[in-house]
Write a protein that holds these residues in place. Sequence first.
Motif, PDB file in Angstrom:
ATOM      1  N   ASP A 235       0.839  -1.199   0.000  1.00  0.00           N
ATOM      2  CA  ASP A 235       0.000   0.000   0.000  1.00  0.00           C
ATOM      3  C   ASP A 235       0.876   1.253   0.000  1.00  0.00           C
ATOM      4  O   ASP A 235       0.601   2.228  -0.717  1.00  0.00           O
ATOM      5  CB  ASP A 235      -0.915   0.020   1.233  1.00  0.00           C
ATOM      6  CG  ASP A 235      -2.013  -1.026   1.162  1.00  0.00           C
ATOM      7  OD1 ASP A 235      -2.316  -1.494   0.036  1.00  0.00           O
ATOM      8  OD2 ASP A 235      -2.563  -1.381   2.217  1.00  0.00           O
ATOM      9  N   VAL A 236       1.917   1.224   0.808  1.00  0.00           N
ATOM     10  CA  VAL A 236       2.851   2.353   0.857  1.00  0.00           C
ATOM     11  C   VAL A 236       3.518   2.550  -0.498  1.00  0.00           C
ATOM     12  O   VAL A 236       3.617   3.671  -1.014  1.00  0.00           O
ATOM     13  CB  VAL A 236       3.910   2.121   1.958  1.00  0.00           C
ATOM     14  CG1 VAL A 236       5.066   3.111   1.829  1.00  0.00           C
ATOM     15  CG2 VAL A 236       3.282   2.242   3.348  1.00  0.00           C
ATOM     16  N   LEU A 237       3.950   1.449  -1.102  1.00  0.00           N
ATOM     17  CA  LEU A 237       4.659   1.539  -2.382  1.00  0.00           C
ATOM     18  C   LEU A 237       3.762   2.076  -3.488  1.00  0.00           C
ATOM     19  O   LEU A 237       4.213   2.854  -4.338  1.00  0.00           O
ATOM     20  CB  LEU A 237       5.218   0.169  -2.762  1.00  0.00           C
ATOM     21  CG  LEU A 237       6.106   0.114  -3.998  1.00  0.00           C
ATOM     22  CD1 LEU A 237       7.331   0.993  -3.832  1.00  0.00           C
ATOM     23  CD2 LEU A 237       6.523  -1.326  -4.290  1.00  0.00           C
ATOM     24  N   GLU A 238       2.495   1.676  -3.491  1.00  0.00           N
ATOM     25  CA  GLU A 238       1.575   2.148  -4.525  1.00  0.00           C
ATOM     26  C   GLU A 238       1.411   3.663  -4.485  1.00  0.00           C
ATOM     27  O   GLU A 238       1.157   4.294  -5.514  1.00  0.00           O
ATOM     28  CB  GLU A 238       0.216   1.463  -4.371  1.00  0.00           C
ATOM     29  CG  GLU A 238       0.225   0.018  -4.850  1.00  0.00           C
ATOM     30  CD  GLU A 238      -1.135  -0.640  -4.746  1.00  0.00           C
ATOM     31  OE1 GLU A 238      -1.988  -0.144  -3.973  1.00  0.00           O
ATOM     32  OE2 GLU A 238      -1.346  -1.659  -5.439  1.00  0.00           O
ATOM     33  N   GLY A 252      14.902  15.091 -14.088  1.00  0.00           N
ATOM     34  CA  GLY A 252      15.239  14.337 -12.889  1.00  0.00           C
ATOM     35  C   GLY A 252      15.068  12.851 -13.132  1.00  0.00           C
ATOM     36  O   GLY A 252      14.386  12.417 -14.071  1.00  0.00           O
ATOM     37  N   ARG A 253      15.692  12.046 -12.299  1.00  0.00           N
ATOM     38  CA  ARG A 253      15.698  10.593 -12.503  1.00  0.00           C
ATOM     39  C   ARG A 253      15.296   9.853 -11.232  1.00  0.00           C
ATOM     40  O   ARG A 253      15.652  10.288 -10.127  1.00  0.00           O
ATOM     41  CB  ARG A 253      17.080  10.121 -12.965  1.00  0.00           C
ATOM     42  CG  ARG A 253      17.441  10.661 -14.350  1.00  0.00           C
ATOM     43  CD  ARG A 253      18.778  10.136 -14.828  1.00  0.00           C
ATOM     44  NE  ARG A 253      18.958  10.388 -16.254  1.00  0.00           N
ATOM     45  CZ  ARG A 253      19.729   9.666 -17.057  1.00  0.00           C
ATOM     46  NH1 ARG A 253      20.419   8.632 -16.563  1.00  0.00           N
ATOM     47  NH2 ARG A 253      19.829   9.949 -18.343  1.00  0.00           N
ATOM     48  N   ALA A 254      14.593   8.745 -11.413  1.00  0.00           N
ATOM     49  CA  ALA A 254      14.212   7.872 -10.305  1.00  0.00           C
ATOM     50  C   ALA A 254      14.764   6.479 -10.559  1.00  0.00           C
ATOM     51  O   ALA A 254      14.648   5.950 -11.665  1.00  0.00           O
ATOM     52  CB  ALA A 254      12.700   7.815 -10.154  1.00  0.00           C
ATOM     53  N   VAL A 255      15.358   5.900  -9.525  1.00  0.00           N
ATOM     54  CA  VAL A 255      15.906   4.549  -9.587  1.00  0.00           C
ATOM     55  C   VAL A 255      15.279   3.747  -8.454  1.00  0.00           C
ATOM     56  O   VAL A 255      15.308   4.173  -7.297  1.00  0.00           O
ATOM     57  CB  VAL A 255      17.441   4.556  -9.438  1.00  0.00           C
ATOM     58  CG1 VAL A 255      17.984   3.127  -9.409  1.00  0.00           C
ATOM     59  CG2 VAL A 255      18.087   5.357 -10.563  1.00  0.00           C
ATOM     60  N   VAL A 256      14.701   2.586  -8.789  1.00  0.00           N
ATOM     61  CA  VAL A 256      14.024   1.763  -7.785  1.00  0.00           C
ATOM     62  C   VAL A 256      14.530   0.333  -7.893  1.00  0.00           C
ATOM     63  O   VAL A 256      14.564  -0.245  -8.980  1.00  0.00           O
ATOM     64  CB  VAL A 256      12.492   1.780  -7.970  1.00  0.00           C
ATOM     65  CG1 VAL A 256      11.823   0.956  -6.862  1.00  0.00           C
ATOM     66  CG2 VAL A 256      11.961   3.212  -7.952  1.00  0.00           C
ATOM     67  N   MET A 257      14.901  -0.231  -6.732  1.00  0.00           N
ATOM     68  CA  MET A 257      15.275  -1.635  -6.665  1.00  0.00           C
ATOM     69  C   MET A 257      14.227  -2.388  -5.858  1.00  0.00           C
ATOM     70  O   MET A 257      13.915  -1.999  -4.728  1.00  0.00           O
ATOM     71  CB  MET A 257      16.652  -1.801  -6.013  1.00  0.00           C
ATOM     72  CG  MET A 257      17.794  -1.429  -6.922  1.00  0.00           C
ATOM     73  SD  MET A 257      19.392  -1.635  -6.096  1.00  0.00           S
ATOM     74  CE  MET A 257      19.343  -0.260  -4.937  1.00  0.00           C
ATOM     75  N   SER A 258      13.679  -3.434  -6.441  1.00  0.00           N
ATOM     76  CA  SER A 258      12.701  -4.270  -5.758  1.00  0.00           C
ATOM     77  C   SER A 258      13.282  -5.673  -5.592  1.00  0.00           C
ATOM     78  O   SER A 258      14.261  -6.038  -6.243  1.00  0.00           O
ATOM     79  CB  SER A 258      11.387  -4.309  -6.529  1.00  0.00           C
ATOM     80  OG  SER A 258      11.602  -4.761  -7.854  1.00  0.00           O
ATOM     81  N   TYR A 259      12.630  -6.449  -4.711  1.00  0.00           N
ATOM     82  CA  TYR A 259      13.201  -7.749  -4.351  1.00  0.00           C
ATOM     83  C   TYR A 259      12.217  -8.914  -4.486  1.00  0.00           C
ATOM     84  O   TYR A 259      12.565 -10.042  -4.205  1.00  0.00           O
ATOM     85  CB  TYR A 259      13.771  -7.698  -2.926  1.00  0.00           C
ATOM     86  CG  TYR A 259      14.966  -6.782  -2.861  1.00  0.00           C
ATOM     87  CD1 TYR A 259      16.256  -7.268  -3.022  1.00  0.00           C
ATOM     88  CD2 TYR A 259      14.804  -5.411  -2.701  1.00  0.00           C
ATOM     89  CE1 TYR A 259      17.347  -6.424  -3.002  1.00  0.00           C
ATOM     90  CE2 TYR A 259      15.881  -4.547  -2.678  1.00  0.00           C
ATOM     91  CZ  TYR A 259      17.152  -5.064  -2.838  1.00  0.00           C
ATOM     92  OH  TYR A 259      18.231  -4.217  -2.826  1.00  0.00           O
ATOM     93  N   VAL A 267       6.087  -1.033  -9.404  1.00  0.00           N
ATOM     94  CA  VAL A 267       7.044  -0.099 -10.005  1.00  0.00           C
ATOM     95  C   VAL A 267       6.909  -0.091 -11.522  1.00  0.00           C
ATOM     96  O   VAL A 267       6.843   0.964 -12.162  1.00  0.00           O
ATOM     97  CB  VAL A 267       8.489  -0.468  -9.593  1.00  0.00           C
ATOM     98  CG1 VAL A 267       9.492   0.475 -10.255  1.00  0.00           C
ATOM     99  CG2 VAL A 267       8.641  -0.434  -8.075  1.00  0.00           C
ATOM    100  N   LYS A 268       6.845  -1.285 -12.104  1.00  0.00           N
ATOM    101  CA  LYS A 268       6.726  -1.417 -13.552  1.00  0.00           C
ATOM    102  C   LYS A 268       5.483  -0.699 -14.076  1.00  0.00           C
ATOM    103  O   LYS A 268       5.536   0.000 -15.099  1.00  0.00           O
ATOM    104  CB  LYS A 268       6.674  -2.899 -13.934  1.00  0.00           C
ATOM    105  CG  LYS A 268       6.496  -3.151 -15.428  1.00  0.00           C
ATOM    106  CD  LYS A 268       6.397  -4.648 -15.710  1.00  0.00           C
ATOM    107  CE  LYS A 268       6.172  -4.916 -17.193  1.00  0.00           C
ATOM    108  NZ  LYS A 268       6.061  -6.376 -17.470  1.00  0.00           N
TER     109      LYS A 268
END
Length: 332
Positions: A235-238, A252-259, A267-268
Amino acid sequence: MTSDTPTPPTSERHTPVLKDRCINLLAPAFERAVAEGRTPVVIDATLGMGGHSEAMLQRFDTLHLVGIDRDAEALGLAGARLAPFEARTDLVHAVYNEIPDVLADLGLDTVDGVLMDLGVSSLQLDERERGFAYSYDAPLDMRMDTSRGPTAADVVNTYAVEDLVRIIRTWGEEKFAGRIANRIVAARNTAPLHTTGELVEIIRNVVPAAAARTGGHPAKRTFQALRIEVNEELDVLEAAVPAAVDALALHGRAVVMSYHSLEDKIVKAVFAAGSRSSAPAGFPVELEEHKPTLKRLTKGTEIPTDAEITENPRAASARLRAVEKIRVRSAR
């Protein structure tokens, strides 16, 4: 770790995942800000023990960092690690979906970069009393912010069986969710569950040995599910990913790493929506307001190299996506 064993420095306890790749993806935005005569600003939205932030501050000597973490202990450790850069940092106790409020409090309209390194941190896994790990006995807590909210013990001892099934099946992608949930309820009817060891034993007794041999530790998926539920992670991530994109200045740029796949799917979806035209199908002319706002900087997801995984086994499941803001939506 016993009380008479010296605690190693934070830099030795934490190896940042895909550190160089993250910084190289963010670098053009910082360099553009400097060329325009501005102080580049980056949000490390999941500060953790500050490894990525330290590397960024070392490489860019005018960069200003806004570090956010919901874990007060992590903030303290990161603050000590980043003390040499204190004049160029603002460290904030908050959850990363609160980016708009954090920026407003700091008097910032936009930033040049956002970094998110999702999931449970090395600190949280290593601190046994936090209850994130299934490999040793500890209280059933799993809160990233230990100052508030229900614990994993609250979930397993109070949720209805159908809710436990839903959580374990959905958040943990566990095909034996029904068996596990029913056994939890049966056990708690005798005595409440208090420790990770008690929960692991319940799971071991219902997950077939063959499944454990091919799917890793039998408690892995249930622990993931409980952690996500306790911390409301998805919920937080959404809310957080769109907030991060909105906070970016032009270029500006955003970089996200998911696991895991549940994180990466969110994210996608946000990155894909921003990187395609919103013009109706068959529309003869693409109006300015229909043009994409984002450009994807990675083709699909990027993964760590074998060498990086050898150095830091916790990086094995990391999946990285990055975008650049190429158009700012006009205010309506």
